[in-house]
Write an enzyme that holds these catalytic residues in place. Structure first.
Site, PDB file in Angstrom:
ATOM      1  N   TYR A 117      -4.510  -4.908 -16.371  1.00  0.00           N
ATOM      2  CA  TYR A 117      -5.128  -5.818 -15.190  1.00  0.00           C
ATOM      3  C   TYR A 117      -6.225  -7.004 -15.617  1.00  0.00           C
ATOM      4  O   TYR A 117      -6.366  -7.462 -14.438  1.00  0.00           O
ATOM      5  CB  TYR A 117      -6.012  -4.615 -14.600  1.00  0.00           C
ATOM      6  CG  TYR A 117      -4.943  -3.421 -13.797  1.00  0.00           C
ATOM      7  CD1 TYR A 117      -4.009  -3.477 -13.788  1.00  0.00           C
ATOM      8  CD2 TYR A 117      -5.763  -2.552 -13.079  1.00  0.00           C
ATOM      9  CE1 TYR A 117      -3.161  -2.449 -13.228  1.00  0.00           C
ATOM     10  CE2 TYR A 117      -5.160  -1.495 -12.434  1.00  0.00           C
ATOM     11  CZ  TYR A 117      -3.596  -1.415 -12.446  1.00  0.00           C
ATOM     12  OH  TYR A 117      -3.239  -0.510 -11.735  1.00  0.00           O
ATOM     13  N   TYR A 136       5.676  -8.005  -8.289  1.00  0.00           N
ATOM     14  CA  TYR A 136       4.321  -7.677  -7.647  1.00  0.00           C
ATOM     15  C   TYR A 136       4.255  -8.116  -6.460  1.00  0.00           C
ATOM     16  O   TYR A 136       4.274  -9.546  -6.248  1.00  0.00           O
ATOM     17  CB  TYR A 136       3.336  -8.008  -8.666  1.00  0.00           C
ATOM     18  CG  TYR A 136       2.140  -7.168  -8.178  1.00  0.00           C
ATOM     19  CD1 TYR A 136       1.611  -6.172  -8.984  1.00  0.00           C
ATOM     20  CD2 TYR A 136       0.878  -7.869  -7.488  1.00  0.00           C
ATOM     21  CE1 TYR A 136       0.422  -5.316  -8.463  1.00  0.00           C
ATOM     22  CE2 TYR A 136      -0.052  -7.113  -6.831  1.00  0.00           C
ATOM     23  CZ  TYR A 136      -0.358  -5.918  -7.576  1.00  0.00           C
ATOM     24  OH  TYR A 136      -1.588  -5.283  -7.204  1.00  0.00           O
TER      25      TYR A 136
END
Length: 401
Positions: free
Chosen positions: A362, A270
């Protein structure tokens, strides 16, 4: 000298040259091909006096140069197939007939059908160019594909592909490491993880063997070991071909794997723009109104920095949330040992089949107990407005935040 990048595509520049009858060798317009014609896509269809005609958009020529051509003159079977497929797709959606009969025994498509076919053709070209751009910029061997069979959405207009953190002014993501291990057999000797007080993260099959919450210390550019060292996994980039695809349930873009992924395998990193937490708070207020979730707190040791993947990122920018994810977040340290700036790696939590969508939570915490609201770790969002979750999992919490 100052240079200003041209925002027009090569095809647009070629169209301008041909329209003005200009030659420009640098963009491929020469005396030899100034008047050449290649079908870019088909725009419309009609039948006149028993002959089928297609309206042709010529590659490198403005739309004002479009011409009707009999089908027998067209040597583009794939474009004809796309045309018919797009036409049938539109008609099946709106439940209309195959064609509209007008006066003088002329058959023609309704304007709405032709308009959809042109938009679909332009979208197909734009997505192909985007795919080529992504594969030019990536630094790993695996391919990136792009697919949209759902709507007319094209590539994101304000997204820039990067392979590693992009630090905001004043932030240094390289900690100046100057030493590495002297191992000849990293798993067996006192390698980088042991120097940091942790165990080696990978087994002999190069699969993750540590639990969530523990950091990963990989060998760095100063280590004696070579590129085949089993402690060099994340730094090599994703080994799997992935597809950015348009979801059919209102979740925008998503990512699916084109290959089977075994449990505890590294999938992707990420990345994004590294900003201060104060700047993240300011941007977070803007993202709240847009319903976006791209802020990822780097709070392994402190909450001083945040990764913002809204404008700058890699494939992970498009990975959706799930309350029952198949990816898990881990902190990784390689050439930067600053505990405030770990790299973020996503590993598979189970076997993932080819064609399956990739997701992570998330609200995922960097601890063993993922259900604990007080656990320390990673939180990819600072959102204030509750966003409804559309993950569809049996255990769905109902909201992304």
């Amino acid at each position: 000298a100052w240079y200003v990048p041209c925002l027009a595509s090569l095809e647009t520049l070629q169209e301008l040259c041909r329209k003005e009858n200009l030659r420009c060798k640098s963009i491929g317009i020469t005396n030899r091909n100034l008047k050449s014609y290649e079908v870019e896509y088909l725009c419309d269809y009609k039948v006149e006096e028993g002959t089928e005609y297609y309206l042709v958009k010529w590659k490198g020529w403005p739309e004002s140069s479009n011409t009707w051509e009999p089908q027998k003159n067209l040597k583009c079977p794939l474009l004809l197939q796309n045309f018919l497929s797009d036409k049938n797709e539109y008609l099946s959606r709106v439940r209309e007939g195959k064609a509209l009969k007008v006066r003088n025994h002329v058959k023609a498509l309704k304007p709405a059908v032709a308009d959809y076919i042109v938009k679909k053709a332009k979208q197909r070209i734009a997505l192909q160019r985007w795919k080529e751009e992504l594969n030019r910029k990536k630094n790993h061997k695996a391919m990136i594909l792009v697919e949209n069979t759902v709507d007319l959405e094209g590539p994101p207009l304000d997204f820039y592909y990067i392979n590693e953190y992009k630090p905001a002014p004043g932030i240094n993501v390289i900690n100046g490491i100057t030493t590495g291990c002297e191992c000849t057999d990293c798993p067996a000797e006192k390698c980088c993880p042991k120097e940091a007080g942790f165990i080696l993260a990978y087994n002999k099959q190069k699969k993750l063997k540590i639990q969530p919450g523990l950091p990963i210390y990989e060998c760095n550019s100063f280590c004696r070991c070579g590129p085949d060292c089993p402690n060099r996994i994340v730094q090599k980039g994703t080994p799997y071909s992935l597809c950015i695809f348009r979801t059919n349930n209102g979740r925008g873009w998503g990512v699916k794997t084109l290959q089977k992924i075994k449990t505890n395998s590294f999938v992707m990193e990420y990345v994004g723009e590294v900003i201060t937490s104060e700047e993240a708070e300011r941007r977070g207020q803007l993202y709240d109104n847009q319903g976006n979730t791209y802020l990822f707190d780097l709070d392994y040791d402190s909450d001083e920095f945040t990764v913002d993947a809204a404008r700058y990122g890699n494939v992970s920018h498009f990975v959706n949330h799930s309350c029952d994810p198949n990816l898990q977040v881990f902190n990784v340290f390689i050439d930067n040992l600053d505990l405030r700036l770990p790299r973020i790696a996503l590993f598979s939590t189970r076997t993932i089949k080819a064609g399956e969508e990739l997701t992570f939570d998330y609200q995922m915490k960097g601890s063993i107990d993922l259900t604990s609201d007080s656990a320390d770790g990673l939180s990819p969002s600072r959102k204030r407005i509750r966003t409804v979750c559309k993950c569809g999992a049996v255990c769905c919490r109902g909201y992304l935040n």
